[in-house]
Design a protein around this motif. Structure first.
Motif, mmCIF file in Angstrom:
data_model
loop_
_atom_site.group_PDB
_atom_site.id
_atom_site.type_symbol
_atom_site.label_atom_id
_atom_site.label_comp_id
_atom_site.label_asym_id
_atom_site.label_seq_id
_atom_site.Cartn_x
_atom_site.Cartn_y
_atom_site.Cartn_z
ATOM 1 N N GLU A 45 0.675 -1.144 0.123
ATOM 2 C CA GLU A 45 0.096 0.010 0.148
ATOM 3 C C GLU A 45 0.747 1.292 0.023
ATOM 4 O O GLU A 45 0.316 2.359 -0.226
ATOM 5 C CB GLU A 45 -1.099 -0.076 1.091
ATOM 6 C CG GLU A 45 -0.383 0.059 2.362
ATOM 7 C CD GLU A 45 -0.159 -1.205 3.231
ATOM 8 O OE1 GLU A 45 0.637 -1.768 2.575
ATOM 9 O OE2 GLU A 45 -0.804 -1.578 4.186
ATOM 10 N N PHE A 46 2.234 1.093 0.249
ATOM 11 C CA PHE A 46 2.773 2.490 0.065
ATOM 12 C C PHE A 46 3.329 2.755 -1.153
ATOM 13 O O PHE A 46 3.524 3.868 -1.528
ATOM 14 C CB PHE A 46 4.339 2.020 0.744
ATOM 15 C CG PHE A 46 4.250 2.038 2.424
ATOM 16 C CD1 PHE A 46 3.353 1.882 2.854
ATOM 17 C CD2 PHE A 46 5.518 2.126 3.112
ATOM 18 C CE1 PHE A 46 3.051 1.896 4.206
ATOM 19 C CE2 PHE A 46 5.483 2.164 4.511
ATOM 20 C CZ PHE A 46 4.109 1.810 5.291
ATOM 21 N N ILE A 77 -3.202 5.160 4.156
ATOM 22 C CA ILE A 77 -2.390 4.061 4.839
ATOM 23 C C ILE A 77 -2.489 4.019 6.412
ATOM 24 O O ILE A 77 -2.645 4.920 7.102
ATOM 25 C CB ILE A 77 -0.905 4.359 4.499
ATOM 26 C CG1 ILE A 77 -0.513 4.334 2.951
ATOM 27 C CG2 ILE A 77 -0.111 3.424 5.204
ATOM 28 C CD1 ILE A 77 0.857 4.638 2.569
ATOM 29 N N TYR A 82 2.373 1.467 8.965
ATOM 30 C CA TYR A 82 3.299 2.533 9.136
ATOM 31 C C TYR A 82 4.366 2.344 10.279
ATOM 32 O O TYR A 82 5.528 2.341 10.093
ATOM 33 C CB TYR A 82 2.914 3.823 9.128
ATOM 34 C CG TYR A 82 4.196 5.010 9.221
ATOM 35 C CD1 TYR A 82 4.917 5.058 8.015
ATOM 36 C CD2 TYR A 82 4.145 5.680 10.118
ATOM 37 C CE1 TYR A 82 6.012 5.743 8.065
ATOM 38 C CE2 TYR A 82 5.270 6.700 10.184
ATOM 39 C CZ TYR A 82 6.052 6.689 9.059
ATOM 40 O OH TYR A 82 7.181 7.796 9.255
#
Ligand SMILES: [Zn+2]
Length: 100
Positions: A45-46, A77, A82
């Motif tokens: 997803e980054f 995100i 993260y």
């Protein structure tokens, strides 16, 4: 030296310190095979947001104008992903610094 792995794979933390690697042919993987500069490639997803980073080679940790941080602020995100990234990044960095 690390292998130059360009295969697109993804890491999911399924339990503390246990990662599921989502790629054909691999069930488990030593995350220490990954280099810090490649780590963001393992967080699918980054990927769409890395190109929004102002700096090439952005680590998404200390940099300003970081596409990843912006995406987190916009809810695109998940913050836990993260935090996971930072945790692995620091582990890898530590490992790299003590490699030689
Ligand atoms: Zn960034």
């Amino acid at each position: 030296m690390g292998k130059n792995t360009t295969t697109k794979i993804s890491l999911y933390e399924i339990e503390k310190n246990t990662y599921l690697v989502d790629t054909p042919g691999f069930q488990t993987m030593d995350i220490y095979e990954i280099e810090t500069k490649d780590l963001d490639k393992y967080f699918i997803e980054f990927k769409n947001h890395v190109e929004e980073c102002e700096f090439v080679g952005c680590t998404h940790i200390k940099e300003e104008n970081c596409g990843i941080k912006n995406a987190i602020q916009n809810g695109k995100i998940d913050i836990s992903r993260y935090e996971n990234y930072i945790k692995i990044y620091n582990d890898l960095k530590d490992k790299e610094e003590h490699k030689w």
